[in-house]
Scaffold this active site. Structure first.
Site, PDB file in Angstrom:
ATOM      1  N   GLU A 298       0.809  -1.217   0.000  1.00 43.47           N
ATOM      2  CA  GLU A 298       0.000   0.000   0.000  1.00 43.47           C
ATOM      3  C   GLU A 298       0.842   1.266   0.000  1.00 43.47           C
ATOM      4  O   GLU A 298       0.362   2.339  -0.353  1.00 43.47           O
ATOM      5  CB  GLU A 298      -0.965   0.022   1.197  1.00 43.47           C
ATOM      6  N   ASP A 340      12.008  19.904 -32.777  1.00 41.77           N
ATOM      7  CA  ASP A 340      11.882  20.974 -33.755  1.00 41.77           C
ATOM      8  C   ASP A 340      13.251  21.621 -33.922  1.00 41.77           C
ATOM      9  O   ASP A 340      14.094  21.559 -33.016  1.00 41.77           O
ATOM     10  CB  ASP A 340      10.863  21.995 -33.251  1.00 41.77           C
TER      11      ASP A 340
END
Length: 875
Positions: A298, A340
């Site tokens: 958990e 780019d």
């Protein structure tokens, strides 16, 4: 408010693209008049038909829906189930801890989603708020949202283009389209139609919404508004982007399902075997349920969240701002970085990088004085209030070259004032200025080589002019252009008196030289590309710029593949998706691509199993940023649209910062795996011990409350302390992990199984020995051994290869502190009156404690021997 429908757009454009039409044909199709524009009645009818000239905002999910979505993950549902089980068996403290973890994760996810998805809003801000429009023959300033197809828009320098326009008049008109197309050089506009298949950056008769008029004036016919514009198409692409889970989220979901099934099966077996042995049904039920809770890690979501948050903080200090928390780990999975060119790999500013004169190539740091004066004076730049030069980026580059050579513009302009000029014209492709010098007049001409060189009759040389060699000059210009440079020719002529006709200013000129301009690579980009390759990451360039320029920059940065292939958008459009998947394996440079094609490239790489990062700074990059596994935007030079679509923003705009972020992402994933290795081995040790005890004739080793205590003190703080674990030395020399690789790859699954089994065996040996010696405290010894053996194990799993002593015992102080705290808490439970009774424990004697510590230490010794063996084999 209505928006332009795609059906109405198709009806208007049925006869072909606007850039292929003559201005008069475009006007006729839209029933407009270039001198009068539309009437008010026509405009009202079209506004009702086409809707507002605005970018549509997608329907946002409510805050309640966003919050509810945070509880849909399988691992979270599993934790909620564990909390219910804990409450059922009376462990309210454990229930509270688990629910706190669930709520923490929900809050983090909710906050991240609230901050995300603002790209369309940024696109709306980019649009021009007002426009000057002809309505009924009168120029009126109207809100840009009121424009309709058929309107005539008046443009001048400084205007943002308010809609997609077919130009019908252009006087020295230049438009900056870098944000939309990725091309840094301004575009000279004209009115002549171009071929239907012409890519967007070469449609010189069009002006697009969101771009900026840099020079001149013009008129344009509105042919598309709102979502029908190129900007609107980008917004539509953004609406369909995102939603895919990160590699870590996919791996954790699979791990959650596996651990849930395994825990349920084993706990059912333990319950059944206990009943067959005659154990009390209630005791076995509580034991099985406690084990089910203990088997579920958990703390894993909390540990992952803390690791990602701390990693994001470290990245921010390194100038990389994380906008979506899971992106921290995704960086470590990246196999391909699609970048780019303009503003990302390059400076996004033109620079003079080469020059040629009558004597051949010239050193740009020692250009002749006449050429420098021509660069400075045949130039239309103007300073702003702060003294910064504003204007065409090409002219800024020419001014900078002269300025760096020591010429002061104000001094030269005062010494040689301009008295006449012939402005730049796209048809003539040159400009000329006339200046009054000290002894005579001088004119300077600047323009494309093919427009200037034929006008030259001589060439400047140190010893005096010589006859012009036009063919040699044009060969030099062609060679410079092949290297990706924008080439300009400069010439001069001296006059005793002003010429009678302006046209005479451009006759019988003296050639001064060629200059080559380029948006150069960032200084650190080449080293960053090399680092990416060493880390097994493939860099790919995707740009809207010219193929020659793209190849030149890629060559400088070492991004070209062996065959030097550059694929254009036109070539890409001819490929189907299957063929493109094959091509993206070999092509690393793409030029003249539009936003939709950038997405196709990213999608093809992802279909090949790549984890793709896409970097960019322009509006045209935003859809691909959103579709990539991780989008990386520029924080300084980038647009709001790109930043809002990205998961990571580079605050310094350095491509090299990505490499540092990748390193941090890899470190975080390594530490998540270390936690999983630790917690699953420890939880399996608890299960093995309780499962195997009956087969050796031993009683159930632990009480349900002891199981839950061990789970509470061993999983939480020690696991969280692994967030501070430093990176392994080889972290940036090994290849990226395969996208399909699971959490337990590389032999980790086997190590978890055998180490868990060994810890269980140590525990059972201590239990058997104590029972054989009739020690009444055998269960307290087992309780202590199973707690401390896990602390010994976590010290050993800090590295899969290096010894704890090679790493440095103090190199992770938070972990040492967590181990010490766990040890202190265990002793408190054993020795504190009242508390030990609550946990079914009893104080241990010094000898019993020594046996427990010695037993727990065995796992550390065994794991260190295994690591030593690995180093010997590897060396």
């Amino acid at each position: 408010m209505r928006f332009t429908s795609m059906a109405s757009i198709e009806r208007v454009q049925a006869a072909g693209p606007w850039h292929a039409l003559l201005p008069e044909d475009a006007l006729a199709r839209l029933e407009s008049d270039d001198a009068q524009g539309l009437t008010a009645a026509q405009a009202d009818l079209r506004a009702a038909r086409y809707g507002a000239n605005e970018i549509r905002e997608g329907r946002a999910r409510s805050r309640l829906a966003m919050l509810a979505a945070q509880f849909g993950d399988f691992m979270i549902l599993l934790l909620i189930g564990a909390a219910i089980l804990s409450g059922f068996i009376g462990e309210i403290g454990d229930t509270a801890v688990i629910l706190a973890i669930v709520i923490l994760n929900a809050v983090v996810g909710f906050v991240q989603e609230m901050r995300a998805a603002k790209a369309v809003a940024a696109l709306r801000r980019l649009a021009a708020p007002h426009a000057v429009v002809l309505r009924g023959g009168h120029a009126r300033t109207l809100p840009a949202a009121a424009l309709v197809p058929g309107d005539i828009v008046l443009l001048e320098a400084g205007n943002a283009v308010p809609a997609d326009l077919r130009l019908i008049e252009a006087a020295s008109l230049r438009v900056g389209e870098a944000a939309l197309t990725g091309e840094s050089a301004p575009v000279d506009k004209h009115t002549a139609p171009v071929a239907p298949q012409t890519p967007l950056p070469e449609r010189q008769c069009m002006a697009y919404k969101g771009t900026l008029v840099l020079n001149g004036r013009g008129r344009g016919l509105v042919v598309a508004t709102g979502m029908a514009t190129e900007l609107g198409r980008i917004a539509a692409m953004l609406e369909g982007a995102g939603g895919a889970r990160t590699p870590l989220q996919r791996r954790l979901a699979l791990f959650g399902r596996q651990i849930a099934v395994a825990a349920l099966v084993i706990c059912a077996l333990i319950f059944g075997i206990g009943l067959l042995r005659g154990e009390a049904p209630l005791l076995m039920l509580l034991t099985a349920l406690s084990l089910a809770v203990a088997a579920i890690p958990e703390a894993l979501p909390a540990v992952v969240t803390v690791l990602l948050a701390l990693g994001a903080a470290r990245m921010a200090r390194a100038k990389a701002l994380i906008r979506r928390l899971p992106a921290v780990e995704t960086l470590g999975s990246v196999t391909t970085i699609c970048s780019d060119k303009t503003g990302t790999l390059t400076l996004n500013e033109m620079r003079l990088t080469a020059s040629w004169g009558a004597g051949g190539a010239m050193d740009i740091a020692a250009l002749p004085a006449p050429l420098l004066r021509a660069l400075l004076l045949c130039n239309d730049l103007a300073p702003d209030e702060q003294g910064r030069m504003l204007g065409d980026p090409t002219e800024v580059a020419l001014w900078r070259a002269a300025d760096e050579a020591g010429l002061v513009r104000a001094d030269e302009a005062a010494r040689t004032p301009r008295i006449a000029e012939i402005p730049f014209d796209p048809a003539r492709r040159r400009m000329t200025t006339l200046h009054r010098g000290v002894a005579a007049l001088v004119s300077y001409t600047k323009g494309a080589p093919e427009a200037v060189v034929p006008l030259c009759v001589s060439m400047a040389m140190p010893d005096g002019p010589v006859p012009a060699a036009s063919e040699a000059i044009m060969r030099a210009a062609a060679a410079m252009a092949e290297n990706g440079l924008r080439v300009l020719a400069l010439a001069q002529r001296r006059w005793a008196n002003p010429p009678d006709r302006p046209a005479d200013l451009e006759q019988e000129l003296e050639f001064l030289g060629l200059v080559g301009l380029l948006d150069p690579p960032r200084p650190e980009a080449g080293a960053a590309v090399a680092l990416c390759r060493r880390a097994g990451i493939r860099p790919v360039m995707i740009t809207g710029d010219h193929p020659i320029t793209a190849r030149a920059i890629a060559g400088m940065l070492g991004m070209l593949e062996d065959d030097g292939a550059v694929m254009t958008g036109q070539e890409l459009a001819a490929l189907d998706d299957q063929a493109l998947r094959a091509q993206v394996r070999r092509v690393s440079v793409y030029a003249r691509v539009d936003p939709a094609q950038k997405i196709r490239i990213v999608t093809a790489l992802q279909a090949n199993g790549e984890i793709v990062a896409m970097t960019g700074d322009g509006v045209n990059d935003a859809p691909a940023l959103a579709h990539a596994d991780i989008g990386v935007a520029m924080g300084q030079g980038g647009t709001d649209v790109a930043r809002e679509a990205a998961s990571l923003v580079l605050l310094d705009d350095h491509f090299a910062t990505i490499v540092a972020a990748v390193r941090e992402g890899r470190r975080i994933y390594d530490n998540i795996r270390k936690f999983v290795r630790f917690v699953v081995a420890c939880n399996s040790a608890e299960i093995w011990a309780i499962f195997l005890a009956p087969f050796f004739g031993l009683p159930v080793p632990l009480l349900p409350i002891q199981i839950l205590w061990i789970n509470l003190v061993t999983d939480g703080l020690p696991g969280l302390a692994l967030a501070a674990e430093p990176a392994e030395p080889d972290i940036m020399t090994r290849p990226p992990r395969p996208p399909s690789e699971g959490l337990f790859a590389g032999g980790m699954a086997w190590e978890v199984v055998w180490s868990g089994f060994v810890m269980a065996a140590i525990t059972l040996l201590v239990q058997a020995g104590a029972i054989w010696a009739h020690d009444p405290h055998w269960q307290s010894m087992v309780f202590t051994v199973l707690t401390l053996v896990q602390m010994a194990q976590i010290l050993a799993v800090r590295s899969a290869r290096l010894s704890l002593f090679q790493q440095g015992v103090l190199s992770n102080r938070p972990l040492l502190g967590a181990v010490g705290l766990t040890f202190a808490l265990q002793l408190a439970v054993i020795y504190t009156p009242g508390l030990n009774a609550a946990f079914g424990a009893a104080p241990l004697s010094l000898g019993e404690l020594a046996v427990s510590l010695a037993g727990a230490s065995l796992i550390f010794v065994i794991l260190e021997i295994v690591k030593w063996r690995r180093r010997v084999v590897a060396d």
